[in-house]
Design a protein around this motif. Structure first.
Motif, PDB file in Angstrom:
ATOM      1  N   GLN A  76       0.883  -1.272   0.011  1.00  0.00           N
ATOM      2  CA  GLN A  76      -0.028  -0.103  -0.122  1.00  0.00           C
ATOM      3  C   GLN A  76       0.971   1.143   0.193  1.00  0.00           C
ATOM      4  O   GLN A  76       0.481   2.245  -0.656  1.00  0.00           O
ATOM      5  CB  GLN A  76      -0.932  -0.145   1.181  1.00  0.00           C
ATOM      6  N   LEU A  77       1.866   1.311   0.683  1.00  0.00           N
ATOM      7  CA  LEU A  77       2.935   2.458   0.856  1.00  0.00           C
ATOM      8  C   LEU A  77       3.720   2.494  -0.737  1.00  0.00           C
ATOM      9  O   LEU A  77       3.504   3.656  -0.960  1.00  0.00           O
ATOM     10  CB  LEU A  77       4.054   2.271   1.828  1.00  0.00           C
ATOM     11  N   ARG A  78       3.981   1.628  -0.933  1.00  0.00           N
ATOM     12  CA  ARG A  78       4.293   1.664  -2.621  1.00  0.00           C
ATOM     13  C   ARG A  78       3.559   2.214  -3.589  1.00  0.00           C
ATOM     14  O   ARG A  78       3.907   2.973  -4.501  1.00  0.00           O
ATOM     15  CB  ARG A  78       4.916   0.129  -3.158  1.00  0.00           C
ATOM     16  N   ARG A  79       2.286   1.727  -3.508  1.00  0.00           N
ATOM     17  CA  ARG A  79       1.447   2.026  -4.450  1.00  0.00           C
ATOM     18  C   ARG A  79       1.128   3.710  -4.143  1.00  0.00           C
ATOM     19  O   ARG A  79       0.992   4.406  -5.232  1.00  0.00           O
ATOM     20  CB  ARG A  79      -0.307   1.652  -4.359  1.00  0.00           C
ATOM     21  N   ARG A  80       1.081   4.206  -3.052  1.00  0.00           N
ATOM     22  CA  ARG A  80       0.739   5.594  -2.759  1.00  0.00           C
ATOM     23  C   ARG A  80       2.021   6.385  -3.301  1.00  0.00           C
ATOM     24  O   ARG A  80       1.853   7.588  -3.647  1.00  0.00           O
ATOM     25  CB  ARG A  80       0.463   5.827  -0.987  1.00  0.00           C
ATOM     26  N   SER A  81       3.215   5.909  -2.995  1.00  0.00           N
ATOM     27  CA  SER A  81       4.261   6.416  -3.624  1.00  0.00           C
ATOM     28  C   SER A  81       4.508   6.713  -4.893  1.00  0.00           C
ATOM     29  O   SER A  81       4.686   7.778  -5.617  1.00  0.00           O
ATOM     30  CB  SER A  81       5.694   5.771  -2.909  1.00  0.00           C
ATOM     31  N   VAL A  82       4.020   5.667  -5.638  1.00  0.00           N
ATOM     32  CA  VAL A  82       4.050   5.768  -7.126  1.00  0.00           C
ATOM     33  C   VAL A  82       3.065   6.762  -7.575  1.00  0.00           C
ATOM     34  O   VAL A  82       3.194   7.442  -8.561  1.00  0.00           O
ATOM     35  CB  VAL A  82       3.910   4.269  -7.694  1.00  0.00           C
ATOM     36  N   ALA A  83       1.812   6.758  -6.834  1.00  0.00           N
ATOM     37  CA  ALA A  83       0.763   7.553  -7.010  1.00  0.00           C
ATOM     38  C   ALA A  83       1.314   9.140  -7.021  1.00  0.00           C
ATOM     39  O   ALA A  83       0.966   9.873  -7.792  1.00  0.00           O
ATOM     40  CB  ALA A  83      -0.490   7.196  -6.277  1.00  0.00           C
ATOM     41  N   ALA A  84       1.974   9.291  -5.981  1.00  0.00           N
ATOM     42  CA  ALA A  84       2.257  10.776  -5.770  1.00  0.00           C
ATOM     43  C   ALA A  84       3.237  11.116  -6.602  1.00  0.00           C
ATOM     44  O   ALA A  84       3.259  12.243  -7.329  1.00  0.00           O
ATOM     45  CB  ALA A  84       2.788  10.891  -4.069  1.00  0.00           C
ATOM     46  N   ILE A  85       4.305  10.175  -6.956  1.00  0.00           N
ATOM     47  CA  ILE A  85       5.349  10.616  -7.982  1.00  0.00           C
ATOM     48  C   ILE A  85       4.630  10.874  -9.335  1.00  0.00           C
ATOM     49  O   ILE A  85       5.133  11.735 -10.138  1.00  0.00           O
ATOM     50  CB  ILE A  85       6.618   9.639  -7.974  1.00  0.00           C
ATOM     51  N   SER A  86       3.748  10.089  -9.837  1.00  0.00           N
ATOM     52  CA  SER A  86       2.901  10.152 -10.950  1.00  0.00           C
ATOM     53  C   SER A  86       2.208  11.512 -10.839  1.00  0.00           C
ATOM     54  O   SER A  86       2.334  12.254 -12.191  1.00  0.00           O
ATOM     55  CB  SER A  86       1.932   8.874 -11.047  1.00  0.00           C
TER      56      SER A  86
END
Length: 152
Positions: free
Chosen positions: A15-25
């Motif tokens: 979940q943390l990885r998904r949020r990080s990828v989303a924020a960077i995107s």
């Protein structure tokens, strides 16, 4: 032992990885949307040959690119501009024959052999530039919002 309602370490990391990828995107898409682009157009206009004599401002200097159409069908392109005098047109130019094949360099041509002169300039189209930048910014914001919603 698994407690209901609590995520495992793997699930929390995912979940943390998904949020990080989303924020960077989101940051990348918003940056791409807010990128600055400009729309240019090539503007050309005829130059009246008699203006310099009629207004008594000979020689007349045209600093933009000029194309001279000659009576024999050839064309001379002056990319750095010309000086129009009473008897001649001077500047650093390239001559092309009627088939647009290069013939050679020219530094001056007789004014009476010139049929027409055209001035060329690159101008920025402000309306299109603003519209395209606004559209790309809106697209970036919409794409960022979609990515954030998908990451939840």
């Amino acid at each position: 032992m698994r407690v209901p309602g609590r995520l495992s370490d793997f699930a929390r990391t995912l979940q943390l990885r998904r949020r990080s990828v989303a924020a960077i995107s989101v940051v990348l898409l918003m940056g791409a949307g807010a990128s600055c682009m400009s729309t240019t157009a090539l503007k050309h206009e005829a130059i009246a040959m008699d203006d310099a004599v009629a207004l008594d401002v000979s020689p007349r200097v045209i600093p933009s690119s000029v194309k001279a159409h000659l009576a024999d069908g050839s064309t001379v392109l002056f990319p750095e501009g010309v000086t129009i005098e009473e008897a001649r047109v001077t500047g650093n130019g390239d001559r092309y024959d009627i088939r647009l094949s290069p013939v050679g360099s020219v530094s001056e041509i007789a004014r009476d052999s010139v049929v027409a002169l055209e001035r060329f300039a690159t101008v920025i189209d402000g309306d299109k530039t603003i519209a395209y930048n606004a559209l790309s910014t809106l697209f970036g914001l919409a794409a960022g919002a979609v990515v954030l919603l998908m990451a939840r």
